[in-house]
Design an enzyme around this catalytic site. Structure first.
Site, PDB file in Angstrom:
ATOM      1  N   GLY A  14      -3.290  50.070   8.472  1.00 25.87           N
ATOM      2  CA  GLY A  14      -2.329  50.475   9.493  1.00 25.87           C
ATOM      3  C   GLY A  14      -1.466  49.282   9.856  1.00 25.87           C
ATOM      4  O   GLY A  14      -1.193  49.010  11.021  1.00 25.87           O
ATOM      5  N   SER A 137      -9.950  50.589  18.949  1.00 22.26           N
ATOM      6  CA  SER A 137     -10.230  51.756  19.780  1.00 22.26           C
ATOM      7  C   SER A 137      -9.066  51.868  20.759  1.00 22.26           C
ATOM      8  O   SER A 137      -7.892  51.859  20.352  1.00 22.26           O
ATOM      9  CB  SER A 137     -11.585  51.590  20.459  1.00 22.26           C
ATOM     10  OG  SER A 137     -11.848  52.645  21.341  1.00 22.26           O
ATOM     11  N   TYR A 151      -8.229  62.853  22.031  1.00 23.87           N
ATOM     12  CA  TYR A 151      -7.986  61.466  21.586  1.00 23.87           C
ATOM     13  C   TYR A 151      -9.113  60.552  22.062  1.00 23.87           C
ATOM     14  O   TYR A 151      -9.655  59.751  21.288  1.00 23.87           O
ATOM     15  CB  TYR A 151      -6.639  61.002  22.138  1.00 23.87           C
ATOM     16  CG  TYR A 151      -6.345  59.527  21.942  1.00 23.87           C
ATOM     17  CD1 TYR A 151      -5.906  59.032  20.713  1.00 23.87           C
ATOM     18  CD2 TYR A 151      -6.489  58.620  23.001  1.00 23.87           C
ATOM     19  CE1 TYR A 151      -5.621  57.679  20.540  1.00 23.87           C
ATOM     20  CE2 TYR A 151      -6.202  57.273  22.835  1.00 23.87           C
ATOM     21  CZ  TYR A 151      -5.778  56.800  21.611  1.00 23.87           C
ATOM     22  OH  TYR A 151      -5.500  55.461  21.442  1.00 23.87           O
ATOM     23  N   LYS A 155     -11.771  57.851  20.109  1.00 26.67           N
ATOM     24  CA  LYS A 155     -11.851  56.418  20.379  1.00 26.67           C
ATOM     25  C   LYS A 155     -13.231  56.023  20.913  1.00 26.67           C
ATOM     26  O   LYS A 155     -13.694  54.909  20.678  1.00 26.67           O
ATOM     27  CB  LYS A 155     -10.725  55.997  21.334  1.00 26.67           C
ATOM     28  CG  LYS A 155      -9.324  56.165  20.703  1.00 26.67           C
ATOM     29  CD  LYS A 155      -9.162  55.286  19.454  1.00 26.67           C
ATOM     30  CE  LYS A 155      -7.738  55.219  18.946  1.00 26.67           C
ATOM     31  NZ  LYS A 155      -7.594  54.340  17.768  1.00 26.67           N
TER      32      LYS A 155
HETATM   33  N1  LIG Z   1       0.368  51.630  21.073  1.00 25.57           N
HETATM   34  C1  LIG Z   1      -0.480  51.919  22.052  1.00 25.57           C
HETATM   35  O1  LIG Z   1      -0.082  52.107  23.223  1.00 25.57           O
HETATM   36  C2  LIG Z   1      -1.960  52.003  21.762  1.00 25.57           C
HETATM   37  C3  LIG Z   1      -2.848  51.995  22.864  1.00 25.57           C
HETATM   38  C4  LIG Z   1      -4.220  52.083  22.601  1.00 25.57           C
HETATM   39  C5  LIG Z   1      -4.672  52.151  21.309  1.00 25.57           C
HETATM   40  N2  LIG Z   1      -3.781  52.157  20.264  1.00 25.57           N
HETATM   41  C6  LIG Z   1      -4.330  52.246  18.909  1.00 25.57           C
HETATM   42  O2  LIG Z   1      -3.870  51.124  18.173  1.00 25.57           O
HETATM   43  C7  LIG Z   1      -3.718  51.485  16.792  1.00 25.57           C
HETATM   44  C8  LIG Z   1      -2.304  51.140  16.349  1.00 25.57           C
HETATM   45  O3  LIG Z   1      -1.398  51.862  17.183  1.00 25.57           O
HETATM   46  P1  LIG Z   1       0.173  51.653  17.076  1.00 25.57           P
HETATM   47  O4  LIG Z   1       0.755  52.138  18.356  1.00 25.57           O
HETATM   48  O5  LIG Z   1       0.462  50.309  16.573  1.00 25.57           O
HETATM   49  O6  LIG Z   1       0.518  52.760  15.946  1.00 25.57           O
HETATM   50  P2  LIG Z   1       1.824  52.970  15.068  1.00 25.57           P
HETATM   51  O7  LIG Z   1       2.983  52.214  15.589  1.00 25.57           O
HETATM   52  O8  LIG Z   1       1.972  54.450  14.899  1.00 25.57           O
HETATM   53  O9  LIG Z   1       1.367  52.353  13.654  1.00 25.57           O
HETATM   54  C9  LIG Z   1       0.322  52.985  12.957  1.00 25.57           C
HETATM   55  C10 LIG Z   1       0.122  52.311  11.619  1.00 25.57           C
HETATM   56  O10 LIG Z   1      -0.941  52.986  10.936  1.00 25.57           O
HETATM   57  C11 LIG Z   1      -0.477  53.516   9.698  1.00 25.57           C
HETATM   58  N3  LIG Z   1      -1.186  54.778   9.476  1.00 25.57           N
HETATM   59  C12 LIG Z   1      -1.157  55.899  10.242  1.00 25.57           C
HETATM   60  N4  LIG Z   1      -1.900  56.869   9.673  1.00 25.57           N
HETATM   61  C13 LIG Z   1      -2.417  56.345   8.535  1.00 25.57           C
HETATM   62  C14 LIG Z   1      -3.244  56.853   7.510  1.00 25.57           C
HETATM   63  N5  LIG Z   1      -3.699  58.112   7.519  1.00 25.57           N
HETATM   64  N6  LIG Z   1      -3.567  56.027   6.486  1.00 25.57           N
HETATM   65  C15 LIG Z   1      -3.113  54.753   6.432  1.00 25.57           C
HETATM   66  N7  LIG Z   1      -2.323  54.222   7.363  1.00 25.57           N
HETATM   67  C16 LIG Z   1      -1.976  55.010   8.403  1.00 25.57           C
HETATM   68  C17 LIG Z   1       1.038  53.672   9.895  1.00 25.57           C
HETATM   69  O11 LIG Z   1       1.772  53.650   8.675  1.00 25.57           O
HETATM   70  P3  LIG Z   1       2.022  55.012   7.820  1.00 25.57           P
HETATM   71  O12 LIG Z   1       2.477  56.042   8.816  1.00 25.57           O
HETATM   72  O13 LIG Z   1       3.035  54.654   6.808  1.00 25.57           O
HETATM   73  O14 LIG Z   1       0.693  55.353   7.207  1.00 25.57           O
HETATM   74  C18 LIG Z   1       1.329  52.419  10.704  1.00 25.57           C
HETATM   75  O15 LIG Z   1       1.355  51.282   9.870  1.00 25.57           O
HETATM   76  C19 LIG Z   1      -4.050  52.978  16.721  1.00 25.57           C
HETATM   77  O16 LIG Z   1      -5.400  53.133  16.369  1.00 25.57           O
HETATM   78  C20 LIG Z   1      -3.832  53.462  18.142  1.00 25.57           C
HETATM   79  O17 LIG Z   1      -4.609  54.603  18.448  1.00 25.57           O
HETATM   80  C21 LIG Z   1      -2.442  52.072  20.467  1.00 25.57           C
END
Ligand SMILES: NC(=O)c1ccc[n+]([C@@H]2O[C@H](COP(=O)([O-])OP(=O)(O)OC[C@H]3O[C@@H](n4cnc5c(N)ncnc54)[C@H](OP(=O)(O)O)[C@@H]3O)[C@@H](O)[C@H]2O)c1
Length: 260
Positions: A14, A137, A151, A155
């Site tokens: 990711g 998480s 969700y 997590k």
């Molecule tokens: N941003 C927040 O506010 C927040 C808060 C708490 C937790 N989180 C957690 O932090 C993590 C990252 O979040 P983010 O906001 O940075 O997400 P994001 O901007 O949507 O980035 C997600 C990344 O994961 C890849 N991905 C998604 N589905 C995939 C799959 N099936 N196989 C391989 N790669 C995959 C995406 O690329 P592709 O789509 O090209 O695969 C992208 O590189 C997640 O687990 C999220 O739940 C985020």
């Protein structure tokens, strides 16, 4: 700069945007050799070239794809020391409104994707008797948040899986940590905001949104100390403490306003 990172191989699942990409950038600054993994090869190759990382396309929700990508990457890099599981998504909404497909999708990527990657990389880490796995998480993995019912469950699953795995593999010299970010400005959060119930949006306006680089730097500073739970915001750490020791107080802040 900590020698914990210098000349080590780090794989970021990711890693093409958001928190994963920020981690990739910060790891390179600290001297790691980084490989990014995600599904969309165009974005992945572009960002990997920009930050001077390697890349491999895969879908973490498909075990065969994970196994193949891990084998290919190992053929080039050898075994990684760091494995960051950042692939994930939030599809917020009240359970009354969520589709069964939404629930399945979050389980497939957030929980199963994390478990699949850990399973596929573990033999190499066990063989080298060293490594550090970090599973992402969420604050929603340590407290139940209204509007995130399905969700949060995925997590919490990541937390339970990571805690058990930490105890299971410590004897091999392998560390396991769990990152619990608060809201963090990423493309994923932008998508998520499009479908949040208005009461959830109103609630979240009151708390700080972090930058993905802040989350990455906080995590990398913490990891050499081998913590289990890493919560990068003060609000988040306070809420976590309240959820454990004074849940009644936290309820006052986290209760859904009267449903119409
Ligand atoms: N941003 C927040 O506010 C927040 C808060 C708490 C937790 N989180 C957690 O932090 C993590 C990252 O979040 P983010 O906001 O940075 O997400 P994001 O901007 O949507 O980035 C997600 C990344 O994961 C890849 N991905 C998604 N589905 C995939 C799959 N099936 N196989 C391989 N790669 C995959 C995406 O690329 P592709 O789509 O090209 O695969 C992208 O590189 C997640 O687990 C999220 O739940 C985020």
């Amino acid at each position: 700069m900590s020698s914990y990172y210098r000349d080590r191989v780090a794989w970021v699942f990711g890693g093409s945007q958001g928190i994963g990409l920020a981690l990739g950038e910060e790891l390179i600054k600290r001297g790691c050799r980084v490989r990014l993994f995600a599904r969309r090869a165009d974005l992945l190759s572009q960002e990997a070239a920009r930050i001077k990382a390697e890349w491999t396309a895969l879908d973490v929700a498909d075990y065969a794809s994970v196994e193949q990508a891990v084998q290919e990457a190992q053929g080039v890099d050898g075994s990684p020391f760091f494995v960051f599981n950042c692939a994930g998504l939030a599809l917020p909404g009240y359970l009354l409104d969520l589709s069964p497909e939404d629930i399945d999708r979050m389980n497939q990527v957030n929980y199963l994707g994390t478990a699949y990657v850990c399973k596929a990389v573990l033999p190499a880490l066990v063989a080298q008797k060293a490594g550090h796995i970090v599973n992402v998480s969420s604050l929603g993995g340590v407290m139940g948040l209204f509007g995130y019912t399905a969700y949060c469950a995925t997590k919490y699953a990541v937390m339970g899986f990571s805690e058990a795995l930490r105890r299971e593999v410590a004897g091999y010299g392998i560390r396991v940590s769990a990152l619990c970010p608060p809201n963090t400005r990423t493309p994923g959060l932008e998508q998520e905001n499009l479908r949040k119930p208005p009461e959830v949006l109103a609630q979240e306006e009151k708390v700080q949104v972090l930058e993905s680089s802040q989350v990455a730097r906080y995590l990398l500073k913490a990891l050499p100390g081998n913590p289990f739970t890493v919560i990068p915001s003060f609000d988040g750490r306070l809420a976590h403490l309240l959820s454990r020791w004074a849940p009644g107080i936290l309820n006052l802040f986290l209760k859904r306003p009267q449903a119409k």
